[in-house]
Structure formats: C-alpha cells, structure tokens
Design an enzyme around this catalytic site. Structure first.
Site, PDB file in Angstrom:
ATOM      1  N   ASP A 546     -10.010  -3.794 -15.980  1.00 37.88           N
ATOM      2  CA  ASP A 546     -10.298  -4.658 -15.002  1.00 37.88           C
ATOM      3  C   ASP A 546      -9.503  -5.422 -14.904  1.00 37.88           C
ATOM      4  O   ASP A 546      -8.787  -6.398 -15.637  1.00 37.88           O
ATOM      5  CB  ASP A 546     -11.323  -5.251 -14.471  1.00 37.88           C
ATOM      6  CG  ASP A 546     -11.262  -5.517 -13.486  1.00 37.88           C
ATOM      7  OD1 ASP A 546     -11.332  -5.619 -12.264  1.00 37.88           O
ATOM      8  OD2 ASP A 546     -12.475  -7.236 -13.453  1.00 37.88           O
ATOM      9  N   ASP A 744     -15.349  -7.918 -16.353  1.00 39.69           N
ATOM     10  CA  ASP A 744     -16.649  -8.763 -16.019  1.00 39.69           C
ATOM     11  C   ASP A 744     -17.506  -8.952 -14.896  1.00 39.69           C
ATOM     12  O   ASP A 744     -17.869  -9.570 -15.480  1.00 39.69           O
ATOM     13  CB  ASP A 744     -15.304  -9.791 -16.499  1.00 39.69           C
ATOM     14  CG  ASP A 744     -14.689 -10.677 -15.167  1.00 39.69           C
ATOM     15  OD1 ASP A 744     -14.097  -9.594 -14.087  1.00 39.69           O
ATOM     16  OD2 ASP A 744     -14.981 -11.575 -14.438  1.00 39.69           O
ATOM     17  N   ASP A 748     -17.532  -4.313 -11.818  1.00 41.15           N
ATOM     18  CA  ASP A 748     -17.349  -2.958 -13.222  1.00 41.15           C
ATOM     19  C   ASP A 748     -18.604  -2.475 -13.575  1.00 41.15           C
ATOM     20  O   ASP A 748     -18.326  -1.594 -14.669  1.00 41.15           O
ATOM     21  CB  ASP A 748     -16.398  -4.009 -14.433  1.00 41.15           C
ATOM     22  CG  ASP A 748     -15.477  -4.379 -13.847  1.00 41.15           C
ATOM     23  OD1 ASP A 748     -14.920  -3.492 -13.160  1.00 41.15           O
ATOM     24  OD2 ASP A 748     -15.250  -5.576 -13.930  1.00 41.15           O
TER      25      ASP A 748
END
Length: 856
Positions: A546, A744, A748
């Site tokens: 990400d 995080d 996600d």
C-alpha cells in the site's frame, strides 16, 4: 583512625564495634567474623569485609569509615569498597529511634529517612530509593517468608515443546512423546527449579554409576582381578547399585514409556524403557540364577555374562542428554523472558493535587497520570502530557537512536526515558499494551507447528514400530547365525538398536528452530503470528505494498489550497476542516491540523461515501469534498483550468481533492505525504533478492506514478477500492505468484487476508494487524528484508536438523545391529549407543540456537 569500641587486649569487650571496611556497626557478641592486626581485634559484618581487610589492612586503617553501601546506593564508604550488603546491619545512632529497612535489614532513623512507603496502614522506612522501589513492587516478599519463585497460578495451561497441540491445566507429561510439559506463557521470575532438580538427580546417578563401571570394567582395563571373597562383594555391590540407578533413576523413563503405550503412542521413552529394562532384567536373572541359562548364553569359561554396567550407564547417559537438552531448550525461551522483564514493576502515579505515590504496575488504570524520571522505563502505553525528553525504543524497533518526545507524542511501555522528566497519561494497561501483545504473539508463534513438521510427524508415526522390528530382527539373526555366545550377542545388538534409535532429535528438529526464530524476530522488530508464516516468507516472489502509511509516513500535510471563483482561502479551509473533523483518515487529519485553532462550524446531514469523499451542510450551504467521481455524482462542473491545476499538483506527488459549494467547484486541496526514510534502500534490497514490487493505492494514478518512479516500483494499481486491492492480490496468486501484502489501514485488511503472507505495519490499525501473519513493529520496509532473511535462515536450520536426525538414525541403527561385525569383528556397545543418542538431541538443539546469532 577512629575505631569505636574495638576489643583491646586486657580490656573488657564492648557490645558494638565499627567495621573498618564498610563502616557498619557490628554486634561483637553475635559471633561476627573478626581478625587481629598489630595486637588489636577488629570486627566485621561479614566474611567479605574480613577478607578485604586481611588482604590490605593499611588501606582501611588509613581512612575513616562512614556509613556503608546498600543495594548499590553508596554513602561515603571507604575507597575501594564494593560490597553490597543484603543482610541486616546496624547503623550507629540512637537505637530507640531506629527501625529496620524491611528490604535489606539496615537500621534507619525514621525522623531523617528520605524514603518511606505506606502499606496496609503501616509506614515503612528505607535506606535508599532502590530498597523502596523493591518493597513497593512486591511488599509481601519482604514482610513474610521470601519465596524463590512463586508457584504457577491456578489454571495455568501447560503444553509440550514438541507437540503444541497437547495442552492441559497443570504440569504433567506429554501423552505423545513423554516430555515434561511447560507453561504456555513463561514468567520472568523463573528460577530454573526444574533444571536444578534434574541436575541433582543426574549427579546422584553419576555417583552411583561410576563405582558400577569401575567394578565391571576394571578387570578388563587393568587385567587385575579381586581375590575371593572380595569378588563376590564387588558383584553384589554392582548389582545393588545398578538396581538403584535403574529402578530409581530410570523410573521417569519407565513411567513415561508405559503411559505412552496406553494411547498407543510409543516414542523415545518406550525404546529407552525397553532397552534398559531388558538389560537389567536379563542381568538380574543371570546374576541370581545362572544355572537357568542354556549353553548358548555361556562364554568359553561357562559363565553367563551380566550387563549391569550397561543398564546403569544407559540410564545415566540418557539423563545427561535430557539435562543438556533441557538446559539448551531453556535458552530458546530467553528472548521471551527478556521481553517479560522489560516492563518495570512500579509506576509513579500523580493525583489531582499533584501528590506522587508509587504503585505496582497492575494498579495503574487508563487515564492515570504518571511521572517518568530520567533513566526509568515507561510503565505502560500512553501519551506525553508535559515535558521533553528522548526515549530509547530499541526494545520495540531494534534501532539504537533515541526518539525525541514532547507533549502529544505516544509512549510505549518498556521503553527507556533518557534525559528529561515526562508526565504521561496512561491509555493501555495490562494485556492491552504493545509489550504484552508482542509477548503473546511471540509465545503463540513458538507453540505453532510449521508445515515442515509434517515430514517428521509422518516418519515418527512409523518410526518406533520399525525400530522395535529392527531390534527383533537383529536379535533373531544373531541368535541364528552369530558366534557363541549367540544369545548374549543377540541381546547386545537388540538393546543397542533400541537405545540408539530414540527419535527425540527428529521430534525436536522443527519446533526448536521455530522457538528460537520467533524470539530472534521479536528482537528485530518482526513478529510472526505462527510457524507457517516463518516458513512461507522464504518463498515469496511478489510483494504488494500500500502507498499511504507503508511507503509513505502516513502523516500527510496540507501542501496547497487553490481557491477558485474569487473565494477566500481561509474560509474554504475552515469549511473543509469542519467537514473532515469527524473523520480519522490521515488526509482528513492533515486538513484539520492545517486549520489550527480556528473555530469550526457545525456540520449537518453529514455523509461519508466510500471511495469518493464526504459531504454535508454548513451554515445552510451544501459542501462536498472528494475526488472526481464525487464531483460527477453531484453534477459539479470541473473545468479545464481546474483539471490542469490538479494534474500539476499530482505531478509533484500530491493527493488532490475537489471542494464544492452549492453545486459549484470552489477550490482544490492538495495534501502530500513524504516517503519513509529508508524506503528506497529497502526496495532496492528487495529487488536484489528477486522480488517483484507492486503498489496498490486508492490515490490518483498520476500521484501514484510519481511515488512509484521515485522508488522503482515495478507495477502500479491506482484508484482501487479495498475490495479491488484484494482482487489484485487474488489475481496475482492465480497467476502462480507467491504474494506478500504489506499495509497498515482498515482498507488493507481484505488484501492482507487474501495474500499468502499478510504483513502489517506496527504503526497502523489493529484491524490490519489482526488480518496479517507478520507484524513489523517499527512499520518500515526494511523489516520485510529482515523477515525474509530470518525466514531463509530458519528453514535452512530446520533442514539441517532434519538431515542430522535422519542421517544419524540411518547410520546408527545398522551399526547397533552389528552390520560391521562380519568385516571388523566389532559390535556397538549399548553404552556407546546411549551416549550417541543423547548427544544427537543436544546437537539438534545446539544447531537451532545458532539462529540467535545468525547474520541476517
């Protein structure tokens, strides 16, 4: 030299005297140590002081002693004095006013004592701050009988080191392998009583076995034989001592071997019990009734040989192996115990009136105000309220550089405050602290089973029956084809096969490496949820990351606000901040921070639309803040000039949002987030290991591409929803890729769960960490490099252990059966077989311990 009330020749002795080494007042009638120097008698509080005085009396007669040294707090003791007194001393002073320090026993004056504490309505006085801290942390230890190690609490769950699925309340033996069960969660106060008890039993067996070995082997080694009747006395001595060794020292082996037969789970203790039992029983019958044996058991002199020494030595050597193995296995848990010892025992709680009191850690509640002085450990997780300092967070991140802390910064329990006093608010206590969660995660990982363990399990299921069959075949072949005494040689071969083939090394090969690797990972800031994730990390070939919070710091700031239509910038900022105030998204927080202390108007009819933005009514105006999709949905016209401005800002790496008022575009808000330090180097190292890097983000493609080019990302997927991220991961897996996903945020979590290995940044959300198999405490990509290196080292170590175990048994069993006898005339002694079996387990454990210092 001032020497108060020392005993002088010819004079009556005084009741007290001053120790010339430490300056303590000594009761001369209490049998304390003393020494005579140049006609004078000097009295000492302990033998240590007397030894120092006798070594160099002039050193202590040249200076005036003062008060002593207690618990590391020196009070003007003579130079060179380093003795720490842990027993009772009496200070000079008015005995009517003196009280005892309950920790060290020193006498203190309650009127002048600087250190005191309240407990159950009583006031206790202390000679030094450290004594007070010890008392506050554990008062019952100093007010009653001190115990070396508190017993395990009722209901403690115990498990097997080799079979973590075996769990029960209280201690016992594993029904599958017979090993002693251990607490699932070790304690920092473990005094090693189990190891000490095993050491005592082992050395007792050594003392009993050495005479047996000398009596049995002495004539063979020296050629000397005892005359009658001493040879009879020696024979009875050998028989009786061996019986004690086998029946008492080997009792745990026989008990475990029998217990393992009832669920039909024969294992190492079954083989040991069979081997030693057969050797001792045969020898006892041959010793007491030799006439019952036929000629095939007799040597050329017509005697029936006994093997008491083999039975005794086997039991002793197996106990030696268990002792060395337990000592080595205890070292595998040192990392976990070190983590348990990081938390301080007390906290300095400050009440509403500013008064400070020391309380035990379990008395701290969320919301309490605590003071952390320089050099002390932060007691629990919380936030700095007041003060500035630097905090050593190496226990959390592995990084040696201290981190600056000021009001509003987060603190983690167990980290060390360095140079300033901090006032903090406790937020997470007990099992909710980061340190407690790390300990729980490491303990769970150490108990889990790796996929490689299946190999050992399949072999072990057939191993013991095959070994028993080999022993029977060896006995039959020697009894049929062997030279005289055939039956005796057959018995030796069968016992040797049973002893040398104990599969303990095979069972330990995988779990012992997992235990060490989990502890090593904790010190590196890499937390594995289970053993499978340790093994899987090695095979990853694609890393999906990400952007926000993984590649970037996750702390974006307002970069630029572009007003449109002649509107005032400050007014637009206030409207945007008011609309984003309810949100916890990093971009929203950046806008709210940019508004500073300005008063924000109330928002009505607030709506948050996933994947688009937020909208509501402020002061009667319809306000919307979001991406281009939201503007299209609201029929807001985005002209070419606004598009060009947005592309320009995105080309500089910013995330751009559109702000609309009453259905018209009012401005552009650009927020940017800086790359994490070390992200570029970590990606370079990951590329060097052959990994393909894929970036997923909900941000605009242009902004994502700027970040990807700067870092060298191979593939970019932008403007994807949480479900879209999971779909990309699943697509990569369908194409045969082994995928790790690092993220995080809550968005996600689906992708983390879909990946072969989910990697959560420790700086992110709890949902992400729950969905992942690996957590990076510091939250940087360098942790992934460390995790892969540790994974490779661990799997390599497991392969080595399995190789040692298989090769050892593959070679050992034929040798024990006598495969070399036709060519070399040599048979393996059962004693040598026992020694080899014991050290095979120790070699596996020792090899696993190398992971603690492996270069990663």
């Amino acid at each position: 030299m001032e020497h108060a009330a020392s005993c002088c020749p010819g004079g009556p002795p005084s009741a007290t005297a001053i120790d010339p080494v430490c300056g303590m007042t000594v009761d001369t009638t209490a049998g304390k140590p003393s020494a005579v120097h140049e006609g004078r008698t000097f009295h000492f509080c302990c033998n240590g002081c007397r030894t120092k005085f006798e070594a160099d009396p002039t050193k202590y007669l040249a200076a005036k002693p003062a008060s002593g040294d207690c618990c590391g707090s020196k009070t003007d003791a003579p130079a060179g004095h380093d003795h720490v007194h842990g027993h009772q001393h009496d200070h000079a002073g008015d005995p009517a006013r003196a009280v005892k320090d309950p920790v060290c026993g020193m006498t203190v004056d309650p009127h002048t004592a600087k250190h005191r504490a309240e407990h159950e309505g009583h006031t206790y006085y202390f000679c030094a701050a450290r004594c007070r801290e010890k008392f506050v942390a554990e008062p019952q230890a100093y007010l009653g009988e001190r115990k070396a190690t508190p017993p395990a609490p009722a209901g403690t769950i115990y498990t097997c080191p080799m079979h973590p699925e075996v769990q029960q309340v209280g201690p016992g033996d594993c029904p599958k392998c017979g090993m002693a069960l251990e607490p699932m969660m070790p304690t920092a106060e473990d005094d090693g009583s189990e190891l000490k008890a095993m050491a005592r039993r082992f050395w007792t067996l050594v003392a009993l076995t050495v005479p047996v070995f000398l009596v049995a082997m002495g004539p063979h080694l020296t050629g000397l034989h005892l005359p009658s009747p001493w040879d009879g006395v020696a024979a009875w001595t050998e028989a009786l001592l061996t019986s004690v060794v086998v029946l008492w020292g080997g009792a745990p082996f026989f008990r475990r071997g029998w217990n393992l037969l009832r669920p039909w789970s024969p294992n190492m203790y079954t083989l040991i019990a069979l081997g030693t039992g057969v050797a001792w029983t045969y020898s006892a019958v041959a010793f007491l009734a030799p006439s019952a044996f036929p000629a095939s058991f007799r040597d050329m002199h017509g005697r029936v040989a006994v093997y008491f020494e083999s039975a005794a030595v086997i039991v002793t050597l197996v106990m030696l192996g268990d002792f060395l193995e337990l000592r080595a296995r205890r070292r595998t848990g040192e990392a976990l115990k070190a983590l348990l010892g990081l938390a301080p025992k007390i906290a300095h709680r400050v009440d509403a009136d500013g008064r400070e009191a020391d309380v035990s850690l379990d008395a701290v509640q969320p919301g309490d105000t605590l003071r952390v002085r320089p050099g002390e450990k932060v007691p629990v997780d919380g936030v700095v309220l007041e003060g500035n300092s630097h905090v050593d967070e190496a226990m959390l991140t592995g990084e040696p550089m201290p981190v600056a802390k000021a009001a509003g910064d987060a603190l983690t329990g167990g980290t060390v405050n360095q140079d300033g006093t901090l006032r903090m608010r406790a937020e997470k206590v007990g099992s909710e602290t980061v340190l407690s969660q790390i300990v729980a995660l490491v303990a769970a990982a150490q108990r889990s089973r790796a996929p490689l363990q299946r190999v050992a399990d399949k072999v072990a299921a057939w191993f013991v029956p095959i070994v028993v069959l080999c022993a029977v075949l060896a006995f039959a072949l020697w009894a049929w084809l062997g030279p005289d005494p055939r039956m005796t040689r057959a018995l030796i071969a069968a016992v040797s096969v049973l002893i040398i083939a104990c599969p303990c090394a095979l069972g330990l090969a995988t779990p012992i490496s997992i235990m060490v690797a989990s502890g090593r990972g904790a010190h590196l800031g890499v937390l594995f949820k289970d053993a499978g994730s340790i093994e899987a990390m090695r095979d990853i070939d694609t890393l999906v990351v990400d952007k926000t919070g993984t590649l970037t710091e996750g702390k974006p700031a307002l970069r630029e606000l572009v007003p449109l239509g002649g509107r005032a910038r400050d007014r637009l900022l206030v409207l945007a901040a008011a609309l984003e105030a309810p949100s916890e998204h990093p971009l929203a927080r950046a806008i709210v921070r940019a508004a500073g202390q300005q008063a924000l108007p109330a928002v009505e009819d607030f709506r948050s639309i996933a994947g688009q933005g937020v909208q509501g009514h402020i002061d009667g105006q319809a306000v919307a803040l979001g991406n281009r999709a939201m503007m299209r949905a609201l029929s807001v016209d985005v002209n070419a000039g606004a598009v060009n401005d947005a592309d320009r800002l995105r080309g500089e790496g910013a995330t751009v949002m559109y702000l609309a008022l009453e259905g018209a575009l009012a401005g552009l808000i650009a927020v940017s987030d800086r790359l994490k330090d070390g992200a570029a180097e970590a990606i370079r190292r990951l590329h060097a290991e052959g990994l393909q890097l894929v970036m997923l983000t909900g941000d605009h493609l242009l902004s994502a591409q700027v970040v990807a080019r700067g870092l060298g990302i191979d593939e970019v997927h932008a403007e994807v929803s949480p479900a879209g991220k999971a779909a990309v991961v699943q697509s990569l897996r369908k194409n045969g890729r082994r995928v790790a996903m690092a993220g995080d945020g809550v968005n996600d979590a689906p992708a983390l769960a879909a990946a072969d290995v989910g990697i959560a940044m420790g700086t992110g959300t709890d949902v992400a960490m729950e969905s992942a198999q690996v957590t990076l405490v510091k939250g940087d990509l360098a942790g992934i490099v460390r995790a892969r290196a540790l994974s490779r080292a661990t799997v390599r170590n497991i392969h080595q252990n399995l190789f040692f175990a298989f090769v050892y048994n593959g070679i050992g069993v034929p040798l024990a059966a006598g495969a070399l006898y036709p060519w070399l005339g040599w048979m393996l002694s059962p004693m040598v077989a026992a020694l080899a079996m014991s050290f095979s387990s120790v070699s596996v454990v020792s090899n696993a311990l190398r992971l603690r210092s492996a270069r990663l």
